[in-house]
Design a protein around this motif. Structure first.
Motif, PDB file in Angstrom:
ATOM      1  N   VAL A  15       0.856  -1.192   0.000  1.00  0.00           N
ATOM      2  CA  VAL A  15       0.000   0.000   0.000  1.00  0.00           C
ATOM      3  C   VAL A  15       0.886   1.233   0.000  1.00  0.00           C
ATOM      4  O   VAL A  15       1.951   1.244   0.618  1.00  0.00           O
ATOM      5  CB  VAL A  15      -0.967  -0.006   1.201  1.00  0.00           C
ATOM      6  CG1 VAL A  15      -0.231   0.184   2.529  1.00  0.00           C
ATOM      7  CG2 VAL A  15      -2.055   1.067   1.033  1.00  0.00           C
ATOM      8  N   ASP A  16       0.465   2.228  -0.746  1.00  0.00           N
ATOM      9  CA  ASP A  16       1.170   3.508  -0.813  1.00  0.00           C
ATOM     10  C   ASP A  16       0.785   4.342   0.409  1.00  0.00           C
ATOM     11  O   ASP A  16      -0.386   4.684   0.590  1.00  0.00           O
ATOM     12  CB  ASP A  16       0.776   4.230  -2.106  1.00  0.00           C
ATOM     13  CG  ASP A  16       1.387   5.606  -2.182  1.00  0.00           C
ATOM     14  OD1 ASP A  16       2.494   5.722  -2.725  1.00  0.00           O
ATOM     15  OD2 ASP A  16       0.760   6.565  -1.682  1.00  0.00           O
ATOM     16  N   LEU A  17       1.777   4.660   1.242  1.00  0.00           N
ATOM     17  CA  LEU A  17       1.463   5.264   2.543  1.00  0.00           C
ATOM     18  C   LEU A  17       0.924   6.683   2.409  1.00  0.00           C
ATOM     19  O   LEU A  17       0.026   7.089   3.148  1.00  0.00           O
ATOM     20  CB  LEU A  17       2.700   5.220   3.446  1.00  0.00           C
ATOM     21  CG  LEU A  17       3.080   3.786   3.873  1.00  0.00           C
ATOM     22  CD1 LEU A  17       4.441   3.765   4.548  1.00  0.00           C
ATOM     23  CD2 LEU A  17       2.016   3.186   4.785  1.00  0.00           C
ATOM     24  N   GLU A  18       1.466   7.435   1.449  1.00  0.00           N
ATOM     25  CA  GLU A  18       0.953   8.796   1.261  1.00  0.00           C
ATOM     26  C   GLU A  18      -0.536   8.757   0.916  1.00  0.00           C
ATOM     27  O   GLU A  18      -1.321   9.626   1.336  1.00  0.00           O
ATOM     28  CB  GLU A  18       1.760   9.495   0.147  1.00  0.00           C
ATOM     29  CG  GLU A  18       1.552  10.990   0.078  1.00  0.00           C
ATOM     30  CD  GLU A  18       1.675  11.671   1.434  1.00  0.00           C
ATOM     31  OE1 GLU A  18       2.675  11.451   2.145  1.00  0.00           O
ATOM     32  OE2 GLU A  18       0.738  12.417   1.787  1.00  0.00           O
ATOM     33  N   SER A  19      -0.938   7.741   0.160  1.00  0.00           N
ATOM     34  CA  SER A  19      -2.355   7.636  -0.215  1.00  0.00           C
ATOM     35  C   SER A  19      -3.232   7.264   0.982  1.00  0.00           C
ATOM     36  O   SER A  19      -4.429   7.546   0.985  1.00  0.00           O
ATOM     37  CB  SER A  19      -2.537   6.623  -1.352  1.00  0.00           C
ATOM     38  OG  SER A  19      -2.480   5.294  -0.879  1.00  0.00           O
ATOM     39  N   VAL A  20      -2.637   6.619   1.975  1.00  0.00           N
ATOM     40  CA  VAL A  20      -3.397   6.307   3.194  1.00  0.00           C
ATOM     41  C   VAL A  20      -3.680   7.606   3.953  1.00  0.00           C
ATOM     42  O   VAL A  20      -4.793   7.849   4.433  1.00  0.00           O
ATOM     43  CB  VAL A  20      -2.630   5.314   4.097  1.00  0.00           C
ATOM     44  CG1 VAL A  20      -3.441   4.985   5.340  1.00  0.00           C
ATOM     45  CG2 VAL A  20      -2.275   4.038   3.329  1.00  0.00           C
ATOM     46  N   ARG A  21      -2.659   8.440   4.008  1.00  0.00           N
ATOM     47  CA  ARG A  21      -2.823   9.731   4.673  1.00  0.00           C
ATOM     48  C   ARG A  21      -3.877  10.570   3.940  1.00  0.00           C
ATOM     49  O   ARG A  21      -4.760  11.163   4.560  1.00  0.00           O
ATOM     50  CB  ARG A  21      -1.479  10.476   4.715  1.00  0.00           C
ATOM     51  CG  ARG A  21      -1.603  11.733   5.470  1.00  0.00           C
ATOM     52  CD  ARG A  21      -0.365  12.522   5.753  1.00  0.00           C
ATOM     53  NE  ARG A  21       0.905  12.151   5.171  1.00  0.00           N
ATOM     54  CZ  ARG A  21       2.067  12.576   5.680  1.00  0.00           C
ATOM     55  NH1 ARG A  21       2.073  13.317   6.762  1.00  0.00           N
ATOM     56  NH2 ARG A  21       3.203  12.260   5.104  1.00  0.00           N
ATOM     57  N   ALA A  22      -3.792  10.607   2.624  1.00  0.00           N
ATOM     58  CA  ALA A  22      -4.766  11.371   1.837  1.00  0.00           C
ATOM     59  C   ALA A  22      -6.181  10.812   2.024  1.00  0.00           C
ATOM     60  O   ALA A  22      -7.152  11.567   2.167  1.00  0.00           O
ATOM     61  CB  ALA A  22      -4.376  11.350   0.358  1.00  0.00           C
ATOM     62  N   THR A  23      -6.303   9.487   2.043  1.00  0.00           N
ATOM     63  CA  THR A  23      -7.613   8.868   2.240  1.00  0.00           C
ATOM     64  C   THR A  23      -8.190   9.245   3.598  1.00  0.00           C
ATOM     65  O   THR A  23      -9.392   9.496   3.731  1.00  0.00           O
ATOM     66  CB  THR A  23      -7.499   7.325   2.128  1.00  0.00           C
ATOM     67  OG1 THR A  23      -7.056   6.997   0.809  1.00  0.00           O
ATOM     68  CG2 THR A  23      -8.825   6.647   2.397  1.00  0.00           C
ATOM     69  N   THR A  24      -7.329   9.285   4.599  1.00  0.00           N
ATOM     70  CA  THR A  24      -7.777   9.651   5.947  1.00  0.00           C
ATOM     71  C   THR A  24      -8.438  11.029   5.931  1.00  0.00           C
ATOM     72  O   THR A  24      -9.527  11.216   6.485  1.00  0.00           O
ATOM     73  CB  THR A  24      -6.583   9.648   6.926  1.00  0.00           C
ATOM     74  OG1 THR A  24      -5.920   8.382   6.846  1.00  0.00           O
ATOM     75  CG2 THR A  24      -7.038   9.912   8.345  1.00  0.00           C
ATOM     76  N   LEU A  25      -7.792  11.966   5.248  1.00  0.00           N
ATOM     77  CA  LEU A  25      -8.333  13.321   5.190  1.00  0.00           C
ATOM     78  C   LEU A  25      -9.632  13.357   4.377  1.00  0.00           C
ATOM     79  O   LEU A  25     -10.607  14.011   4.774  1.00  0.00           O
ATOM     80  CB  LEU A  25      -7.289  14.277   4.603  1.00  0.00           C
ATOM     81  CG  LEU A  25      -7.702  15.743   4.514  1.00  0.00           C
ATOM     82  CD1 LEU A  25      -8.143  16.286   5.886  1.00  0.00           C
ATOM     83  CD2 LEU A  25      -6.557  16.593   3.952  1.00  0.00           C
ATOM     84  N   VAL A  26      -9.669  12.637   3.266  1.00  0.00           N
ATOM     85  CA  VAL A  26     -10.895  12.606   2.452  1.00  0.00           C
ATOM     86  C   VAL A  26     -12.055  12.043   3.282  1.00  0.00           C
ATOM     87  O   VAL A  26     -13.168  12.594   3.278  1.00  0.00           O
ATOM     88  CB  VAL A  26     -10.689  11.773   1.163  1.00  0.00           C
ATOM     89  CG1 VAL A  26     -12.020  11.568   0.445  1.00  0.00           C
ATOM     90  CG2 VAL A  26      -9.696  12.451   0.235  1.00  0.00           C
ATOM     91  N   LEU A  27     -11.809  10.964   4.006  1.00  0.00           N
ATOM     92  CA  LEU A  27     -12.870  10.359   4.816  1.00  0.00           C
ATOM     93  C   LEU A  27     -13.334  11.315   5.913  1.00  0.00           C
ATOM     94  O   LEU A  27     -14.534  11.429   6.185  1.00  0.00           O
ATOM     95  CB  LEU A  27     -12.392   9.039   5.440  1.00  0.00           C
ATOM     96  CG  LEU A  27     -12.066   7.890   4.477  1.00  0.00           C
ATOM     97  CD1 LEU A  27     -11.542   6.681   5.260  1.00  0.00           C
ATOM     98  CD2 LEU A  27     -13.285   7.486   3.647  1.00  0.00           C
TER      99      LEU A  27
END
Ligand SMILES: [Zn+2]
Length: 393
Positions: free
Chosen positions: A370-382
């Motif tokens: 998993v791409d970690l930066e995308s996890v951070r971005a997903t957190t903010l989107v959610l």
């Protein structure tokens, strides 16, 4: 503190949690340790998590594969001010088996980080998503919400969907649901139906010295597999699913036969995954398969309907605004040739639900990442999406 800063300040903690979850092998039947990590996190966020065994499975459940003792779901409720729409964050805690471990470059349970990616079974599918929704809940701690926000981590998304079905039976019902599956920041707008069949081919055992006069079940299974492949070609020939060239994958995932090189196998068991178009009658799909296959067929595991969602769903508007705020581009959509727990909401509980989550790869294969930066971005989107959806009107 705004949500962006709240997500930033919680990121290191989220990363630690993801590491701990990936290191907890929550394979079928062994989900409990990972669920305890989730429950502890929810308690730390200030909620009162409940861990409960999946007993009654509710509408849309599938024939189970094994017993449900000590294999809990985890749920928690954050009550809103009483006005405004409610939302559920759903994620699955179960992961699929590792496969051939020698084919991995990383320890499947090691959570190694390299080049901005975390590697491990379940890292993408979908512990990163679970961590993103928990991070969103944490970021929202001091944000006043009108509607109730529910969170659930469920078992058996990968084989029956009975964890999510049990949550629907237990309630509460919310106005929408978001599931952070690793769909590369695309919003799920459709998925196919999925069915599991167990196909048993019978033979007759003998010592190999007279194998020519015996009945080898493994060899007899070969034309059965060919018949399954022929049926797969037939059903895909005129299948329309969002322009997908081959939406209905029939996968012979397991073959078990024999136990000794000098014994003729008396039985061969195939475990097969079938697919169906949204709206297709699953009973008809089963009947067509049974007619095509010259062997005993049992239906265990997924018996899951497909569905489609209209892009006009208000949930997509809210998710789209959150996505654009973070990524600066319009939300794009995905029609998935697999299944997700979204159907428990959409098909069986009349609740709009979509998947939206991080970027990942090698799902159900070696070196899942998993791409970690995308996890951070997903957190903010959610967090942004929940804040708008559940806002005080
Ligand atoms: Zn998944």
């Amino acid at each position: 503190m705004d949500l962006r800063s709240a997500v930033e300040s919680g990121w290191e903690h989220q990363l630690e949690l993801l590491r701990a979850l990936v290191r907890s092998p929550s394979l079928l039947g062994s989900e409990r340790d990972a669920q305890e990590l989730v429950a502890a996190e929810l308690a730390d966020i200030g909620l009162s998590p409940q861990m409960w065994d999946v007993g009654s499975h509710g509408p849309g459940s599938s024939p189970p594969l094994l017993d449900y003792t000590r294999r809990p779901n985890v749920t928690a409720i954050r009550r809103g001010a009483g006005r405004g729409r409610s939302l559920t964050f759903n994620g699955h805690i179960d992961v699929v088996p590792v496969g051939v471990e020698a084919n991995w470059s990383y320890d499947p349970w090691g959570a190694a980080i390299e080049g901005g990616r975390m590697y491990g079974r379940g890292a993408a599918d979908m512990k990163a998503g679970v961590v993103a929704m928990l991070g969103a809940l944490r970021a929202l701690r001091n944000v006043e919400l009108g509607g109730t926000l529910c969170v659930e981590t469920v078992i058996e998304e990968e084989c029956t969907g009975n964890g999510a079905a049990a949550c629907r039976a237990r309630g509460p019902r919310t106005d929408a649901a978001l599931i952070p599956e690793p769909f590369n920041h695309l919003a799920l707008e459709a998925q196919v139906g999925v069915l599991w069949a167990t196909v048993t081919v019978e033979g007759r055992a003998a010592h190999a010295e007279r194998a020519d006069q015996a009945d080898n079940a493994l060899v007899k299974a070969l034309p059965v597999i060919e018949a399954i492949r022929a049926l797969e070609r037939e059903v895909n020939a005129d299948a329309a699913f969002y322009g997908h060239p081959h939406p209905l994958n029939y996968n012979v995932g397991v073959a078990r036969a024999g136990d000794w090189a000098s014994s003729v196998p008396e039985q061969c068991v195939l475990e097969v995954r079938l697919a169906a178009l949204p709206g297709e009658d699953l009973a008809a799909v089963r009947a067509r398969f049974e007619a095509a296959v010259d062997a005993r067929v049992e239906w265990r595991g997924f018996q899951a309907d497909g569905f489609t969602l209209a892009r006009e769903e208000p949930l997509f508007d809210v998710l789209g605004r959150a996505h654009t705020a973070v990524h600066g581009a319009p939300l794009e959509f995905l029609a998935f040739t697999g299944t997700t727990d979204a159907r428990a909401f959409v098909v069986h509980d009349a609740t709009p639900a979509t998947c939206y989550g991080p970027i990942g790869g090698n799902l159900h294969a070696p070196d899942e990442w998993v791409d970690l930066e995308s996890v951070r971005a997903t957190t903010l989107v959610l967090a942004l999406a929940a804040a708008e959806w559940c806002a005080i009107p």
